[in-house]
Design an enzyme around this catalytic site. Structure first.
Site, PDB file in Angstrom:
ATOM      1  N   GLY A 117       8.240  23.334  26.887  1.00  0.00           N
ATOM      2  CA  GLY A 117       7.246  23.011  25.858  1.00  0.00           C
ATOM      3  C   GLY A 117       5.981  23.851  25.871  1.00  0.00           C
ATOM      4  O   GLY A 117       4.942  23.395  25.400  1.00  0.00           O
ATOM      5  N   SER A 118       6.075  25.100  26.365  1.00  0.00           N
ATOM      6  CA  SER A 118       4.843  25.904  26.385  1.00  0.00           C
ATOM      7  C   SER A 118       4.408  26.302  24.973  1.00  0.00           C
ATOM      8  O   SER A 118       3.208  26.399  24.696  1.00  0.00           O
ATOM      9  CB  SER A 118       4.985  27.135  27.288  1.00  0.00           C
ATOM     10  N   HIS A 171      11.740  32.539  17.531  1.00  0.00           N
ATOM     11  CA  HIS A 171      12.860  33.128  18.261  1.00  0.00           C
ATOM     12  C   HIS A 171      12.326  34.328  19.046  1.00  0.00           C
ATOM     13  O   HIS A 171      11.652  35.188  18.466  1.00  0.00           O
ATOM     14  CB  HIS A 171      13.929  33.561  17.256  1.00  0.00           C
ATOM     15  N   ASP A 216      19.833  31.259  13.685  1.00  0.00           N
ATOM     16  CA  ASP A 216      18.814  32.318  13.589  1.00  0.00           C
ATOM     17  C   ASP A 216      19.077  33.271  12.425  1.00  0.00           C
ATOM     18  O   ASP A 216      18.892  34.494  12.543  1.00  0.00           O
ATOM     19  CB  ASP A 216      18.712  33.091  14.923  1.00  0.00           C
ATOM     20  N   GLU A 258       4.247  34.946  21.864  1.00  0.00           N
ATOM     21  CA  GLU A 258       4.728  33.727  21.182  1.00  0.00           C
ATOM     22  C   GLU A 258       3.588  32.719  21.001  1.00  0.00           C
ATOM     23  O   GLU A 258       3.402  32.162  19.920  1.00  0.00           O
ATOM     24  CB  GLU A 258       5.840  33.048  21.992  1.00  0.00           C
TER      25      GLU A 258
END
Ligand code: GAR
Length: 194
Positions: free
Chosen positions: A12-13, A110, A146, A175
């Site tokens: 869950g970062s 992604h 994706d 990200e």
């Protein structure tokens, strides 16, 4: 102000980066999280979500018939009437009925260029191919893996990265910044369009 539900499966970062952006970053006043949903009861991100005071729900997928899992997932999510569902390390493929119910309302991050690598283990793939430059993709979720429309791509400089750990560390740093920026663009653009 958009109402979002975040889906996770593990650490869950990315979810935490979004929660931080909501409390003091680019997403402040842009969206709020009504629930974090995990398909695994042991996902570490659930505890993190609770420390931010966010409601959590677990819909167990392992050992559960797909139809039953999807029914429960739908019931759980629909109760929050989200504007958007944000996937953040959610490692299951969503059922096509669910995807159809939220057209262009499910967003995923992604850790590769989705046209070059789909599915799991993207950092392993980038490392094994010794890519000097990699990408993080934010895209809408369609019924494929994706394959949904790309919203934005960010470059990750891998020059000098010599281990899988380096690849992951550099990618995750991008990200964590990029996802919130993209979400802000999507949510704000939609407000203007309406
Ligand atoms: C992240 O690198 C995310 O992009 C990736 O899993 C990791 C989850 O980490 N997602 C996928 O590979 C989806 N196909 P996190 O739980 O710490 O956000």
């Amino acid at each position: 102000m958009k109402n979002i539900v975040i889906f996770i499966s593990g650490r869950g970062s990315n979810m935490e980066a979004i929660l931080r952006s909501i409390s003091s970053g680019v997403l402040k006043g842009v969206c709020s999280v009504s629930c974090v949903v995990s398909n695994r009861a042991d996902a570490a991100g659930l505890d993190t979500a609770r420390t931010y005071g966010v409601k959590t729900a677990v819909v167990v997928s392992k050992g559960v018939h797909a139809a039953e899992y999807n029914r429960k997932l739908r019931e759980t999510v629909d109760a929050f009437s989200p504007d958007y569902i944000v996937l953040a390390g959610y490692m299951k493929i969503l059922d096509s009925g669910f995807v159809k119910q939220y057209p262009k309302r499910i967003i995923n991050i992604h850790p590769a260029d989705t046209s070059a690598h789909q599915g799991l283990h993207a950092y392993e793939w980038a490392f094994e191919n010794r890519l000097k430059k990699s990408y993080i993709t934010v895209h809408y979720v369609d019924e494929g893996v994706d394959t949904g429309e790309v919203i934005g791509k960010a470059e990750v400089d891998m020059v000098g990265a010599t281990s899988l750990h380096d690849y992951e560390e550099r990618g995750l740093a991008v990200e964590h910044r990029f996802y919130s920026e993209m979400l802000k663009n999507i949510f704000i653009t939609e407000n203007v369009a309406r």
